[in-house]
Structure formats: C-alpha cells, structure tokens
Design a protein around this motif. Structure first.
Motif, short mmCIF file in Angstrom:
data_model
loop_
_atom_site.label_atom_id
_atom_site.label_comp_id
_atom_site.label_asym_id
_atom_site.label_seq_id
_atom_site.Cartn_x
_atom_site.Cartn_y
_atom_site.Cartn_z
N ILE A 291 3.50 11.71 9.03
CA ILE A 291 2.17 11.99 9.54
C ILE A 291 1.86 11.08 10.72
O ILE A 291 2.26 9.91 10.73
N ARG A 292 1.17 11.59 11.72
CA ARG A 292 0.85 10.80 12.91
C ARG A 292 -0.51 10.13 12.75
O ARG A 292 -1.50 10.77 12.40
N LEU A 293 -0.54 8.84 13.02
CA LEU A 293 -1.79 8.09 13.06
C LEU A 293 -2.27 8.08 14.51
O LEU A 293 -1.63 7.51 15.38
N LEU A 294 -3.40 8.72 14.76
CA LEU A 294 -3.88 8.91 16.12
C LEU A 294 -4.78 7.79 16.61
O LEU A 294 -4.84 7.52 17.82
N GLY A 295 -5.51 7.15 15.71
CA GLY A 295 -6.42 6.13 16.20
C GLY A 295 -7.20 5.44 15.10
O GLY A 295 -6.97 5.65 13.91
N TRP A 296 -8.16 4.64 15.53
CA TRP A 296 -8.93 3.79 14.63
C TRP A 296 -10.36 3.67 15.11
O TRP A 296 -10.69 3.97 16.26
N CYS A 297 -11.20 3.22 14.19
CA CYS A 297 -12.60 2.96 14.55
C CYS A 297 -13.15 1.94 13.56
O CYS A 297 -13.00 2.11 12.35
N ILE A 298 -13.73 0.88 14.07
CA ILE A 298 -14.40 -0.12 13.24
C ILE A 298 -15.83 -0.28 13.75
O ILE A 298 -16.05 -0.53 14.94
N HIS A 299 -16.77 -0.09 12.85
CA HIS A 299 -18.19 -0.18 13.22
C HIS A 299 -18.92 -0.81 12.05
O HIS A 299 -19.08 -0.18 11.00
N GLY A 300 -19.38 -2.05 12.22
CA GLY A 300 -19.99 -2.75 11.09
C GLY A 300 -18.98 -2.90 9.98
O GLY A 300 -17.88 -3.41 10.19
N LYS A 301 -19.31 -2.42 8.78
CA LYS A 301 -18.39 -2.48 7.65
C LYS A 301 -17.48 -1.25 7.58
O LYS A 301 -16.56 -1.21 6.74
N GLU A 302 -17.74 -0.27 8.43
CA GLU A 302 -16.95 0.96 8.41
C GLU A 302 -15.57 0.73 9.03
O GLU A 302 -15.45 0.20 10.13
N ARG A 303 -14.52 1.12 8.30
CA ARG A 303 -13.15 1.08 8.80
C ARG A 303 -12.56 2.48 8.67
O ARG A 303 -12.43 3.00 7.55
N ILE A 304 -12.22 3.07 9.79
CA ILE A 304 -11.83 4.48 9.82
C ILE A 304 -10.49 4.62 10.53
O ILE A 304 -10.26 4.01 11.58
N LEU A 305 -9.61 5.43 9.94
CA LEU A 305 -8.34 5.79 10.57
C LEU A 305 -8.35 7.28 10.84
O LEU A 305 -8.84 8.08 10.03
N VAL A 306 -7.80 7.67 11.99
CA VAL A 306 -7.80 9.06 12.43
C VAL A 306 -6.37 9.59 12.42
O VAL A 306 -5.49 9.02 13.09
N TYR A 307 -6.13 10.66 11.68
CA TYR A 307 -4.79 11.24 11.54
C TYR A 307 -4.76 12.65 12.10
O TYR A 307 -5.81 13.31 12.22
N GLU A 308 -3.56 13.13 12.39
CA GLU A 308 -3.42 14.54 12.73
C GLU A 308 -3.78 15.37 11.50
O GLU A 308 -3.57 14.95 10.35
N PHE A 309 -4.34 16.54 11.74
CA PHE A 309 -4.77 17.41 10.64
C PHE A 309 -3.64 18.34 10.25
O PHE A 309 -2.97 18.93 11.10
N MET A 310 -3.41 18.46 8.94
CA MET A 310 -2.34 19.31 8.42
C MET A 310 -2.95 20.55 7.80
O MET A 310 -3.62 20.50 6.76
N GLN A 311 -2.73 21.68 8.45
CA GLN A 311 -3.44 22.92 8.11
C GLN A 311 -3.18 23.43 6.70
O GLN A 311 -4.05 24.04 6.08
N ASN A 312 -1.98 23.18 6.17
CA ASN A 312 -1.63 23.78 4.87
C ASN A 312 -1.74 22.79 3.70
O ASN A 312 -1.24 23.07 2.61
N GLY A 313 -2.39 21.68 3.94
CA GLY A 313 -2.66 20.78 2.84
C GLY A 313 -1.41 20.11 2.27
O GLY A 313 -0.40 19.94 2.96
N SER A 314 -1.48 19.74 1.01
CA SER A 314 -0.39 18.99 0.39
C SER A 314 0.55 19.90 -0.40
O SER A 314 0.18 20.99 -0.84
N LEU A 315 1.75 19.42 -0.60
CA LEU A 315 2.81 20.19 -1.26
C LEU A 315 2.43 20.55 -2.69
O LEU A 315 2.82 21.62 -3.19
N ASP A 316 1.70 19.69 -3.37
CA ASP A 316 1.38 19.96 -4.78
C ASP A 316 0.53 21.21 -4.95
O ASP A 316 0.53 21.82 -6.02
N ARG A 317 -0.19 21.61 -3.89
CA ARG A 317 -1.00 22.83 -3.97
C ARG A 317 -0.14 24.06 -4.16
O ARG A 317 -0.63 25.10 -4.63
N TYR A 318 1.12 23.97 -3.83
CA TYR A 318 2.02 25.12 -3.91
C TYR A 318 2.96 25.03 -5.12
O TYR A 318 3.03 25.97 -5.91
#
Length: 566
Positions: A291-318
């Motif tokens: 999975i690709r990690l695209l970026g980050w954001c820190i604002h106050g106590k908020e810590r956020i990581l931004v990833y590429e979106f995977m359209q078909n979800g996780s393998l366990d769903r199948y």
C-alpha cells in the motif's frame, strides 16, 4: 507486608469461585504472572476501566522486575519473602481480572460495586510493590555497596501514573531514564515536588513536535510523500463523519474521502495513544504489492496518515464470505498468492530497510480496482538488520491463528514470523476457512494447518478447496500451493523456507520439493492447561528505553532520576 484484602478476601473468593484457579498458579513465577494479569485485565468485559488501570500498574511492576536477577533473589531469605508476597498479590489480581472477563448475571448481581472496590484495593497493593522492588534490588548489593548507600542517602520511589520517578543517591547511580509506554488511563495524584518532574501535557506536546519533525524529514527525503492540509481533510470527511468510516482498529479509524482535486484517498486518523512511527516506514518503500503512503497531517493532537484508496476493500471480504467467494476464481487467487510472495520478498530483502510485517492476515491484504493485492497496515511492523536476525519483544501483537508459535508464546520474531503467517494466509485463500487455535489442547498452529496437513498426506487436497470455486481449478496448482503453505507454516522456524525460496517454488512448475512439511504437534486430549505469556529481560544501560503496549492503546512513563540533594 500486610494486604488491604485481609479482611474480605475469603468471602470474595467464595463469591467468585476463584480459590482453586488461584492455587493452580502457585508454580508460575512473578514475571509470568505479570503477563497473565495484564492479558486477563485487558480482556475484561466488566469493570473495564478499573481493569485497564490495574494492567497499567502491574506492567510497571514487570518493568522493574526485569531489571532484577530474580532466580538469585529467590534464593535469599531477605528478598525471597517479599517476592513471594508479590506473587500472591499477582495471583489475586489474576483471579479478579479473570472474573471480570465473563461474569454471569447472578455474579454481577451479587458482586456489583464490590468488585470495583476490590480492583482498587488490588491496584493499591501493587503500588506498594512498585515502591518496594527497587529496595529489594538494593538488598542484593555487596556489603560495601550497601554501606555506601547508607552513607549517601536512602532510596525513595514516588509513583505517579503519568510519570513514575525513582530517586537514587548521587554516587549510587548515574542518571538513568526509563521510558515505558503501556497504560490507558492515568490516575490523578497530588502533585509531588520532585527533581526533574515533567508535566504530562508538555511531554505529549514534545512527542507531537518530534513526530512532526520526523514527518517533515521523511517528506524531504521521499518523493510522493507530502503534507496535507488539516481543514481540507475535515471538509473531505465531512468532519470525520461516521458514514465515511471504512475500517476501525486499535491504531485508529480509517475514512474514505474525496479531496478537492477529485482524488479519492483513505484517511487513517490515529487513536489518541497509538504510535504511527512504524507506519511512516512505508514512505520509503515502493512496490506494486505494498500500500502507498501518500502523506501526513498533524494538527494539535490530531495525527493523520493519508493512503491510496483501494476500491475492492480487503481480501477477507471475499474468501470468508460464501456469497462473494465466487468473485475470486482460482486463477485470481493464484495471482494474489504470487503477488503477495513478491511483496514479502521485497519487504524482507529488496528494500533498504528489511521489514517484518508482523500481522499478515486477510484483513490486511487490500485489493485495488484490478484485484491486485497490496499489503497494508504496517502499524506493528519492525525493522531488522539482516534476514537471519532474531529479536524478542514483550509486545506480542497480531491475530490469533496467524501468529507464529515462537512469537505467540515467547515474543521471538524474525523474517520467519512473516513466513508462517504467509503459509496460513495461503491456506485460507485456498480453503476460504479461518484458522482456529485451540489453546487448551496445546495447539500451536491451528486447525486449518492441521487439517490441511492430513489432507496433503492422504492425497485428498481436493477436500481443502473452497466450495465456492466448484471444479474450476487445477489440482496440480492446488497441491503445489498447499505444500508450499505447509512448509511455511511449520512450528520450528528453522524448518520454514525464506520468502525467496517460496517465490522460486511457486513460480517453477518443474521444480521438485526436496523437503516435506512435518506433521504438526498432536493435540493433548482433555488438557485444561491455560496458555501463559512469556516475558523477557531487556538490556540495561545508562539510558533505557522500554516499550510496554497491549491490545489497548496505552501510554505512561517511568523515569529513574538522580537526585543530587539526597
């Protein structure tokens, strides 16, 4: 040492019915009891807050114990008796925590608020041992060392659940700092005027600032990793609306959101006490099946990581859903197995960092719009210095059924830890089944691995195949994948192949296997033994950094401080 439970313990055990289970723990040493108490407390369903606080304090006892030579101290009368009393206290704590895991209606009615009182008493008793353990260590010093201690001052320990401080005489010990991450809820204790006290909020701010500096440094060094605007993320997630949630976990909540430029991404909002440093390693890794990690954001106590979106979800769903299983025919499943092999070969040997994922399972395999798999969730990942390196940790994470036996029982991990998980994962992809560990029967690999081995041995692997595949598969490919999976899922890590070997075996149809998977350990019928978690000694140094975590995101600190005024 007296106990705050003396007046009421007998009636308590009568109500709980725990006397026999406590007696069974007499042979378990203090470190083993610490791990058992923590695990039991964190699994509690009732009085959960009190149990988590108790786990925090017991973990602190474990940290201090690991700095002692327990075997030697148990031989000495002066130190054996308080350590035996500690064992008794820990066994009572275990009984209380266990009772809170599954309390029937009648028990709840009988105990009610009393259980909360007993948990507070347990926590208080453990705190007394937190103060006592450093003194136990001093008893074992030489006569000259003890005389020097007496001449220079008395050791004191002050406990504060946000910062634990231990003061030593000036000449007795050079400045040493111990950092412990391991507790969810912090107690409010009256302020104490000690040397070097650090305010908890200041420490949190310092950690946020350090994390921001680390992200900025990675951003400068890694192409494609950028800082995102917090208010843009808030708008894109509709102020983190529940409707946008696509996943939850111990490390945080994941949201689907479309940014102002039209790009859809996955936003991971870290839980308050979760660490994200392990996941930042992804910014340095580039592979089709990660999975690709695209970026980050820190604002106050908020810590956020931004990833590429995977359209078909996780393998366990199948593979774990009979209705969706048919959407993944055998050819797609085989491609997924080989792609995951490539991704792990890269993780283990192909990147500058050699990474052990530590939590491979169907939920952490994500599928893009072409059903290409990508390994995700690196919150538990660890870096190793070589492909044969072996390390130990007190923090055993991962999912039951996918954890390697040596890691689950002793905290030992290496590249072969991922190899075991990969083997179970392949069997799950073939069968559409989950792997269940039967702890009380001495199970180490799980029912799926055991069943698959017997089917392979009896040449009836067609019985292993997911029924949703019908007859649309090549039995030769099933046999090859199943045998590779069984070689990976062997109990002894020395018997498992490397991921490079796995890639060679899967990609060469003419390659014959020189080794056969060994039969898993036979289950012990009727065994009632409880599984116990092992504990490990850490190396001591002038500056010691110890991490204690568990299934609940928790954080506290212990600091040993030199007090020149003593």
């Amino acid at each position: 040492m007296g106990t705050p439970w003396d007046s009421s313990s007998s009636s308590l055990w009568a109500a709980l019915g725990q006397a026999s289970s406590v007696a069974q723990l007499v042979g378990v040493d203090a470190l083993g009891l610490v791990s058992m108490v923590v695990q039991a407390a964190l699994a509690a369903r009732r009085h959960r807050d009190a149990c988590v606080r108790l786990a925090q304090h017991v973990e602190l006892v474990g940290v201090l114990l690991r700095e002692l030579e327990l075997a030697e101290l148990m031989r000495r009368e002066a130190t054996r008796r308080p350590l035996e009393q500690l064992g008794t206290a820990l066994r009572r704590c275990y009984a209380l925590a266990t009772a809170c895991q599954d309390c029937g209606y009648l028990r709840r009615l009988l105990l009610g608020a009393r259980m909360a009182d007993e948990l507070r008493a347990a926590q208080h008793e453990i705190d007394m041992f937190v103060r006592l353990i450093p003194l136990i260590a001093l008893v074992d010093n030489s006569t000259n060392s003890r005389r020097a201690m007496v001449e220079e001052g008395v050791l004191s320990v002050v406990t504060d659940s946000s910062n634990h401080h231990v003061r030593f005489p000036t000449r007795a010990l050079e400045f040493t700092k111990i950092r412990v991450q391991g507790a969810t809820e912090l107690l409010n204790v009256q302020e104490q005027p000690f040397v070097g006290k650090v305010d908890l909020q200041e420490q949190k701010m310092s950690n946020i600032e350090e994390l921001a500096e680390l992200c900025a440094h990675i951003e400068a060094a890694c192409t494609g990793f950028a800082k995102f605007n917090f208010f843009q993320i808030v708008d894109a997630t509709n102020n983190f609306s529940e409707k946008g949630i696509i996943g939850r976990g111990g490390f945080g909540t994941v949201y689907k959101c479309q940014l102002s430029d039209g790009i859809t991404v996955a936003i991971k909002r870290a839980a308050e006490h979760a660490t994200v440093s392990s996941e930042l390693q992804l910014a340095k890794l580039h592979h089709t099946n990660l999975i690709r990690l695209l970026g980050w954001c820190i604002h106050g106590k908020e810590r956020i990581l931004v990833y590429e979106f995977m359209q078909n979800g996780s393998l366990d769903r199948y593979i774990c859903d009979r209705t969706k299983g048919s959407l993944l025919d055998w050819s797609k499943r085989l491609k997924i197995i080989k792609a995951l092999t490539d991704g792990l070969v890269y993780l283990h040997q192909g990147s500058k960092l050699w990474i052990v994922h530590m939590d491979l399972k169907p939920n952490n395999i994500l599928l893009d719009y072409n059903m290409i798999p990508k390994i995700g969730d690196f919150g538990s990942a660890k870096a190793l210095s070589s492909d044969v390196a072996e390390e130990r940790t007190r923090r055993v994470v991962g999912t039951c059924g996918y954890k390697a036996p040596e890691y689950a029982s002793r905290g030992v991990y290496s590249m072969k830890t991922d190899v075991f998980s990969f083997g179970v994962l392949v069997l799950a992809i073939i069968s559409g089944r989950k792997n269940t560990i039967l702890d009380k029967l001495g199970d180490t690999v799980g029912d799926l691995v055991r069943d698959a081995w017997h089917m392979w041995k009896d040449q009836r692997l067609h019985e292993l195949v997911d029924p949703s595949l019908g007859n649309e598969y090549e039995i030769a490919e099933i046999k090859r994948c199943a045998q590779v999976a069984l070689l990976c899922a062997q109990e002894d890590p020395a018997d498992r192949p490397t991921m490079t070997d796995v890639a060679a075996m899967l990609n060469s149809e003419s390659m014959s296997f020189s080794m056969e998977p060994k039969q898993p350990t036979v289950l012990s019928k009727g065994s009632d033994r409880e599984s116990t978690a092992s504990t490990f000694m850490g190396q001591s140094s002038r500056t010691i950094d110890i991490t204690i975590t568990s299934s609940t995101p928790i954080s506290t600190r212990v600091r040993i401080i030199l007090d020149p005024k003593v």
